[in-house]
Scaffold this active site. Structure first.
Site, PDB file in Angstrom:
ATOM      1  N   LYS A  20     -33.573 138.224 101.618  1.00 42.46           N
ATOM      2  CA  LYS A  20     -32.620 137.421 100.843  1.00 42.46           C
ATOM      3  C   LYS A  20     -32.519 137.992  99.426  1.00 42.46           C
ATOM      4  O   LYS A  20     -33.329 138.844  99.030  1.00 42.46           O
ATOM      5  CB  LYS A  20     -33.098 135.968 100.805  1.00 42.46           C
ATOM      6  CG  LYS A  20     -34.435 135.774 100.082  1.00 42.46           C
ATOM      7  CD  LYS A  20     -35.009 134.388 100.320  1.00 42.46           C
ATOM      8  CE  LYS A  20     -36.336 134.211  99.597  1.00 42.46           C
ATOM      9  NZ  LYS A  20     -37.007 132.944  99.962  1.00 42.46           N
ATOM     10  N   ARG A  37     -39.035 120.205  99.570  1.00 40.11           N
ATOM     11  CA  ARG A  37     -37.798 120.919  99.229  1.00 40.11           C
ATOM     12  C   ARG A  37     -36.892 120.768 100.457  1.00 40.11           C
ATOM     13  O   ARG A  37     -36.166 119.796 100.536  1.00 40.11           O
ATOM     14  CB  ARG A  37     -38.124 122.372  98.866  1.00 40.11           C
ATOM     15  CG  ARG A  37     -36.994 123.097  98.166  1.00 40.11           C
ATOM     16  CD  ARG A  37     -37.397 124.471  97.656  1.00 40.11           C
ATOM     17  NE  ARG A  37     -37.829 125.360  98.736  1.00 40.11           N
ATOM     18  CZ  ARG A  37     -38.213 126.630  98.552  1.00 40.11           C
ATOM     19  NH1 ARG A  37     -38.221 127.151  97.325  1.00 40.11           N
ATOM     20  NH2 ARG A  37     -38.575 127.383  99.570  1.00 40.11           N
ATOM     21  N   MET A  42     -30.438 144.281  73.895  1.00 34.38           N
ATOM     22  CA  MET A  42     -29.625 144.264  75.114  1.00 34.38           C
ATOM     23  C   MET A  42     -29.760 145.556  75.912  1.00 34.38           C
ATOM     24  O   MET A  42     -29.904 145.541  77.134  1.00 34.38           O
ATOM     25  CB  MET A  42     -28.156 144.031  74.745  1.00 34.38           C
ATOM     26  CG  MET A  42     -27.237 143.885  75.957  1.00 34.38           C
ATOM     27  SD  MET A  42     -25.510 143.725  75.482  1.00 34.38           S
ATOM     28  CE  MET A  42     -25.522 142.096  74.746  1.00 34.38           C
ATOM     29  N   TYR A  48     -34.692 143.384  65.953  1.00 28.48           N
ATOM     30  CA  TYR A  48     -34.104 142.119  65.506  1.00 28.48           C
ATOM     31  C   TYR A  48     -35.189 141.137  65.087  1.00 28.48           C
ATOM     32  O   TYR A  48     -36.212 140.991  65.761  1.00 28.48           O
ATOM     33  CB  TYR A  48     -33.297 141.483  66.642  1.00 28.48           C
ATOM     34  CG  TYR A  48     -31.994 142.195  66.932  1.00 28.48           C
ATOM     35  CD1 TYR A  48     -30.994 142.272  65.952  1.00 28.48           C
ATOM     36  CD2 TYR A  48     -31.765 142.769  68.175  1.00 28.48           C
ATOM     37  CE1 TYR A  48     -29.792 142.922  66.219  1.00 28.48           C
ATOM     38  CE2 TYR A  48     -30.563 143.409  68.450  1.00 28.48           C
ATOM     39  CZ  TYR A  48     -29.580 143.478  67.471  1.00 28.48           C
ATOM     40  OH  TYR A  48     -28.398 144.116  67.743  1.00 28.48           O
TER      41      TYR A  48
HETATM   42  C1  LIG Z   1     -38.320 133.217 100.351  1.00 25.97           C
HETATM   43  C2  LIG Z   1     -39.000 132.587 101.493  1.00 25.97           C
HETATM   44  C3  LIG Z   1     -40.029 133.250 102.157  1.00 25.97           C
HETATM   45  C4  LIG Z   1     -40.640 134.537 101.635  1.00 25.97           C
HETATM   46  O1  LIG Z   1     -41.517 134.216 100.579  1.00 25.97           O
HETATM   47  P1  LIG Z   1     -42.424 135.317  99.852  1.00 25.97           P
HETATM   48  O2  LIG Z   1     -43.231 134.533  98.912  1.00 25.97           O
HETATM   49  O3  LIG Z   1     -41.465 136.234  99.154  1.00 25.97           O
HETATM   50  O4  LIG Z   1     -43.172 135.997 100.911  1.00 25.97           O
HETATM   51  C5  LIG Z   1     -40.539 132.679 103.303  1.00 25.97           C
HETATM   52  N1  LIG Z   1     -40.068 131.491 103.762  1.00 25.97           N
HETATM   53  C6  LIG Z   1     -39.100 130.803 103.131  1.00 25.97           C
HETATM   54  C7  LIG Z   1     -38.642 129.496 103.666  1.00 25.97           C
HETATM   55  C8  LIG Z   1     -38.541 131.322 101.964  1.00 25.97           C
HETATM   56  O5  LIG Z   1     -37.586 130.634 101.322  1.00 25.97           O
END
Ligand SMILES: *Cc1c(COP(=O)(O)O)cnc(C)c1O
Length: 355
Positions: free
Chosen positions: A29, A124, A300, A252
């Site tokens: 993802k 969640r 930046m 800065y």
């Molecule tokens: C992002 C995610 C993972 C992977 O988590 P990591 O900590 O990057 O290994 C696994 N399960 C769910 C439901 C996630 O949202």
């Protein structure tokens, strides 16, 4: 930015070694945690058992890029029509909320897999664990479940292996699904590394993300301690060098001043590229393999470092901001964040040159 395919595959092999007998959803993802989703999928296709992404759009993108492996959609369908998209693209969605049920009821297609998420304490996504039996009875005969049902949960504290919530969540999950058929999936990277993976029945699916890219998933840990190799290395050139007299300030807000004669180097990278603006003076930058401290505020497009200890450094030399020899988790600790955030925030301006 360089991306090292060998390291990505090495880290997947570490997952296999730490979770023997488990199948692996490689989590790609968020553009594969900033590494490029198409690139990561191409390197891992046929090596991981499948890919996990957050949303249907990411999954469709992967299919259209030619990925044929199983794909798990962690947030599942949002709109009713997403169920049809899942069927058309052979996606395995996660059902986690009552709000998805009307869309599912109106969907009569088949899916290659349907996963039901239980909320065992993260609060969640997921149904109350006591609903597992009811959901099973409601769903297991529907065409959507013909490809198989799976049960999934997510741990809130796996990055602290001794945290009592881990055991509580694992027990709650095991109890809730003990009488129900279907695949299981619990472990993220932290659970894989801390040996919580495979706590379920054989054939469990693990869901590692961050560890595939090299960082340690454990709080305060660094990847090399787990024999994980960084995949992304961010480098930038020194574009100016100047001699500072004692008392001269840098950047800065003039937040840092020399207390002795200092040779300062200006590096062509800044917060617009994804280097954290909150990194304080003292954050290490590698120059010819030596750690040199950041001085003054990150701009930046530039930042400054004290290169007094590396007299051989010249304009045009490339320095390492994180990656090979400098774990991103270390930079994240200086900046008050986690490696995940730094990796996913790398900007498109960092030209990609693969190893
Ligand atoms: C992002 C995610 C993972 C992977 O988590 P990591 O900590 O990057 O290994 C696994 N399960 C769910 C439901 C996630 O949202």
């Amino acid at each position: 930015m360089r991306r090292d395919a060998g390291s990505l595959r090495h880290n997947l092999a570490r997952v296999r070694a730490l979770a023997p007998g488990c199948r692996v959803w490689a989590v790609i993802k968020a553009d594969a945690y900033g590494h490029g989703i198409e690139w990561a999928a191409a390197q891992l296709d046929g090596r991981a058992d499948g890919f996990a992404v957050s949303c249907v759009e990411e999954a469709v993108y992967l299919r259209e890029a030619g990925v044929s492996s199983p794909i798990l959609v962690l947030q599942g369908p949002r709109a009713a029509m997403d169920w049809k998209t899942c069927a058309a693209y052979r996606l395995q969605p996660v059902l986690h909320d009552e709000g998805q049920l009307p869309g599912l009821a109106a969907f009569h297609g088949e899916l290659p897999g349907l996963w039901i998420k239980l909320d065992t304490g993260m609060h969640r996504l997921g149904f109350p664990p006591l609903k597992a039996q009811i959901l099973f009875e409601q769903l297991h005969r529907r065409p959507a479940a013909r490809g198989g049902l799976g049960w999934l949960t997510h741990l809130a504290c796996a990055d602290q292996p001794g945290h009592p919530q881990n055991r509580a969540q694992l027990d709650q999950f095991a109890y809730s699904v003990s009488e129900l058929p279907g695949h299981r999936s619990v472990a993220n990277s932290a659970a894989v590394v801390s040996g919580l993976a495979g706590a379920g029945p054989p054939g469990e699916w693990v869901r590692p993300g961050i560890m595939l890219y090299g960082p340690s998933p454990l709080q305060g840990g660094e990847g090399p301690e787990q024999d994980l190799c960084p995949v992304m290395t961010v480098t930038a050139p020194l574009i100016a060098i100047k001699a500072l007299e004692p008392g001269a300030s840098v950047g800065y807000g003039a937040t840092w001043s020399a207390t002795r004669p200092v040779r300062a180097g200006v590096v062509a990278i800044g917060y617009a590229d994804g280097y954290p603006r909150h990194a304080p003076s003292g954050t290490p930058v590698l120059v010819h393999g030596h750690a040199c401290p950041l001085i003054g505020r990150v701009s930046m497009d530039m930042l400054e470092i004290d290169i007094t200890s590396v007299p051989a450094a010249r304009v045009g030399d490339w320095v390492t901001l994180w990656g090979d020899g400098l774990p991103v988790e270390r930079i994240a600790r200086f900046a008050g964040t986690i490696g995940y955030e730094l990796l996913t925030r790398v900007s498109g301006r960092l030209r990609i040159a693969d190893d």
